[in-house]
Design a protein around this motif. Sequence first.
Motif, PDB file in Angstrom:
ATOM      1  N   LEU A 624       6.127  -4.026  -0.112  1.00  0.00           N
ATOM      2  CA  LEU A 624       5.745  -2.509   0.243  1.00  0.00           C
ATOM      3  C   LEU A 624       6.787  -1.983  -0.950  1.00  0.00           C
ATOM      4  O   LEU A 624       7.857  -1.485  -0.737  1.00  0.00           O
ATOM      5  N   GLY A 625       6.559  -2.339  -2.163  1.00  0.00           N
ATOM      6  CA  GLY A 625       7.119  -1.561  -3.206  1.00  0.00           C
ATOM      7  C   GLY A 625       6.137  -0.981  -4.183  1.00  0.00           C
ATOM      8  O   GLY A 625       5.011  -1.358  -4.361  1.00  0.00           O
ATOM      9  N   PRO A 626       6.948   0.021  -4.929  1.00  0.00           N
ATOM     10  CA  PRO A 626       6.047   0.709  -6.089  1.00  0.00           C
ATOM     11  C   PRO A 626       5.774  -0.189  -7.263  1.00  0.00           C
ATOM     12  O   PRO A 626       6.229  -1.233  -7.172  1.00  0.00           O
ATOM     13  N   ARG A 627       5.211   0.204  -8.371  1.00  0.00           N
ATOM     14  CA  ARG A 627       4.719  -0.536  -9.403  1.00  0.00           C
ATOM     15  C   ARG A 627       5.903  -1.053 -10.043  1.00  0.00           C
ATOM     16  O   ARG A 627       5.818  -2.535 -10.492  1.00  0.00           O
ATOM     17  N   ASP A 696      -2.789   4.739  -3.430  1.00  0.00           N
ATOM     18  CA  ASP A 696      -2.796   5.904  -3.758  1.00  0.00           C
ATOM     19  C   ASP A 696      -2.364   5.878  -5.170  1.00  0.00           C
ATOM     20  O   ASP A 696      -1.403   5.749  -5.680  1.00  0.00           O
ATOM     21  N   PRO A 697      -3.449   5.853  -6.017  1.00  0.00           N
ATOM     22  CA  PRO A 697      -3.355   5.495  -7.651  1.00  0.00           C
ATOM     23  C   PRO A 697      -2.163   6.547  -8.160  1.00  0.00           C
ATOM     24  O   PRO A 697      -1.556   6.172  -9.105  1.00  0.00           O
ATOM     25  N   GLN A 703       4.887   6.213  -4.920  1.00  0.00           N
ATOM     26  CA  GLN A 703       4.357   5.471  -3.716  1.00  0.00           C
ATOM     27  C   GLN A 703       4.371   3.806  -3.863  1.00  0.00           C
ATOM     28  O   GLN A 703       4.255   3.314  -5.205  1.00  0.00           O
ATOM     29  N   PRO A 704       4.343   3.247  -2.964  1.00  0.00           N
ATOM     30  CA  PRO A 704       4.177   1.854  -3.187  1.00  0.00           C
ATOM     31  C   PRO A 704       2.769   1.273  -3.413  1.00  0.00           C
ATOM     32  O   PRO A 704       1.801   2.379  -3.458  1.00  0.00           O
ATOM     33  N   LEU A 705       2.561   0.413  -4.219  1.00  0.00           N
ATOM     34  CA  LEU A 705       1.123  -0.076  -4.601  1.00  0.00           C
ATOM     35  C   LEU A 705       0.157  -0.041  -3.623  1.00  0.00           C
ATOM     36  O   LEU A 705      -0.839   0.319  -3.699  1.00  0.00           O
ATOM     37  N   GLN A 706       0.522  -0.553  -2.508  1.00  0.00           N
ATOM     38  CA  GLN A 706      -0.183  -0.190  -1.381  1.00  0.00           C
ATOM     39  C   GLN A 706       0.677  -0.362   0.038  1.00  0.00           C
ATOM     40  O   GLN A 706       1.505  -0.918  -0.030  1.00  0.00           O
ATOM     41  N   ARG A 707       0.043  -0.023   1.144  1.00  0.00           N
ATOM     42  CA  ARG A 707       0.676  -0.121   2.527  1.00  0.00           C
ATOM     43  C   ARG A 707      -0.589  -0.365   3.643  1.00  0.00           C
ATOM     44  O   ARG A 707      -1.563   0.190   3.501  1.00  0.00           O
ATOM     45  N   LEU A 708       0.232  -1.215   4.385  1.00  0.00           N
ATOM     46  CA  LEU A 708      -0.990  -1.270   5.684  1.00  0.00           C
ATOM     47  C   LEU A 708      -1.095  -0.148   6.549  1.00  0.00           C
ATOM     48  O   LEU A 708      -0.221   0.524   6.935  1.00  0.00           O
TER      49      LEU A 708
END
Length: 795
Positions: A624-627, A696-697, A703-708
Amino acid sequence: MTANVAEEKTPAVPVWNDRAVSVSERVDALVGAMTLREKIAQLYGVWVGASDEGGDVAPHQHDMEEAVDLDVLLPAGLGQLTRPFGTAPVDAALGALSLMRSQARIAAENRFGIPALAHEECLAGFAAWGATAYPVPLSWGATFDPVLVRRMAAAIGRDMRAVGVHQGLAPVLDVVRDARWGRVEETIGEDPYLVATIGTAYVQGLESAGIVATLKHFVGYSASRAGRNLAPSSVGPRERADVLLPPFEMAVREGGARSVMHAYTDLDGIPAAADEDLLTGLLRDTWGFDGTVVADYFGIAFLTTLHAIAGDWADAAGAALRAGVDVELPTVKTFGTPLEEAVTDGRVPETLIDRALRRVLTQKTALGLLDADWTPLPLALTGADLDTPDTLRGSIDLDSPANRALARTLAEEAVVLLSNDGILPLTAPRRIALLGPNADEPTAVLGCYSFPQHIGVHHPDSPVGIELPTLRDTLAAEFPDAEFRAVRGTGIDDGDTSGIPEAVRGARDADIAVVVLGDRAGLFGRGTSGEGCDAESLALPGAQQHLLDALLDTGTPLVTVLLAGRPYALGRATDESAAIVQAFFPGEEGTHAIAGILAGRLNPSGRLPVSVPRTPGAQPTTYLGPRLAHANNVSNIDPTPAFPFGHGLTYTTFHWTDLTVDHHEAPTDGAFTLALTIRNTGRRPGTETVQLYLHDPVASVVQPLQRLIGYTRLALDPGQARRLHVTVPADLASFTGRDGQRITEPGTLELRLASSSTQPHLTARLTLTGPQRHVDHTRHLHAVFVVGQEPVARA
């Protein structure tokens, strides 16, 4: 005659004992009738131990507390009894009798007949001698099955309530931020949505049994620097709001939790026990929580001894009360004489005492403890001969067949198959080498808050109280015709390599080698996992990696099994083991589950609730981290895990197809509806865990690259397919904006339907339209999954 009749009338029931009167009126009347000392007495507990002879509880002495004299304390009353069953090995029936007699004494000795509220630990089952040891919370997370966790919690709660317990100190809702932290085994995982949904299910189950669930640790404990226990936390407001707080928010809003425990740590210089904005402003004023806030053990005194924000015990008590702490646990210290003197001399206003007291008495009223017909007799002793305690011994079963069956089901769903070159399931091997320090160790399946590891280790002459078959036992039952050779090789953390040559010989002489590695749960340095057992790195403890590498060199197919409280880097074994099986302290039935998966009797369905690192030092990191938290060309350190969050293999295959989206655009207060088909294309029944991630591009803050944002388990027979419909509210795309408020903003989103955080199968590119929108704690929290009632035609 008239006078005699009047004298014989039944006295009126005091207002506070009258169920016909509203709770608030009953509480107000009682508060108004109490002296200051009586009020304060309801705001602390006393740590006690039940008698194994059925007599009164006795105060438990601890190196962090002074001696307690119940004869002195009880005339003023008593708020709580701390861990009567969880202090020493006590037969359940005699412990219940002891608690009953103690409650009768407590009620008889104070003016108002108020009994104490009894609490216990229940992190992985009721922490009492002889009670079922369920899998630890990290295994709950691995199931991705809140329905099953709710059932488990209800069973735990029923056992506790039957013997006279009122409150359980669980679940832990801390989100893993650094796997070196010793208490990772107590957490549910590294994703806030997974932690929230599984934790809320546990709360619902416990509360359904009449037990007050206690959310802990509020908040920031798991984000301590370098994963060190009680170390300061320095997270920013967005990490706190978007990662650490959501599990507590959901458990308050949807779980109905009636208690919260403050964290030990300070967050950016403010200890949680003295944080009024947190314990009153957010928890009560914003979220609407109306239960009790209890201190983590000794946490109020720590404001003086560890945090140094209070000059003495009275200052510490005042700071905690002002912040919103209602009850001092585990025993009376700052809330005793120091607090009474501070109120008398004007340092602490009595209104703070009354505020906390009303919350405590409201809870006791809801539990029936103020009713005129209250009785200390617990359900489990109804009809028993209470005058002959010896006849009661063994009459209460806290480890029933139903409990064990539930523990086994949960363990079966929690075991994660990380890798498999096709060797599993095993096909009747003739010679099995069973190697490693956890292969023949009964307690290797238990976490640090299980009774045997938490309390039993201090009573070595007492029997364990439950059956704990080793993996050697259960594998021998699965393969009765096989020849086993068991060699320990090395200890968990002793660094001894002298047994490795024998283990190597055992592997070379076998058709298959199974090496069982991992942790020993304990407390404060007495284990390799557990409270106060933090790790410098995520290398296997002791000489276990040396053993593992030596076994890989033999050329014999090697199955690596982990019985652990945290994920570990496995070095060469990540790529060279024939198979890797991960179990996070799976409880008393855990080895049956592992053996069943190795033998193929069970099809694995567990998914990783935490990432497994590739290297031992790339910490702290979670998926759960950003780029810039992931692999990139501006740092030479690659934190890419060996096995990602959500990963887990099965013995069958699934095919994901036919993604449809009703509308590719929706307003910021709307929702998207998707559908897809999943087919079991293998030869065995299996369960696929459908995970929904949001990417969320471009956002106004990083933002994290993705999240559940959602998940569901889908069981399919061979060839069977199901159509899965998913409704995704726009609220799930919300995050904390620049102004500190939670927002949903317009723009492009990706919804990834995946079997792990790195294995998306289908992706929908969608757009939110309209104005930026502020949302709050009343927002939608879930995507809705609906499985088609009729199966799609089989292949």
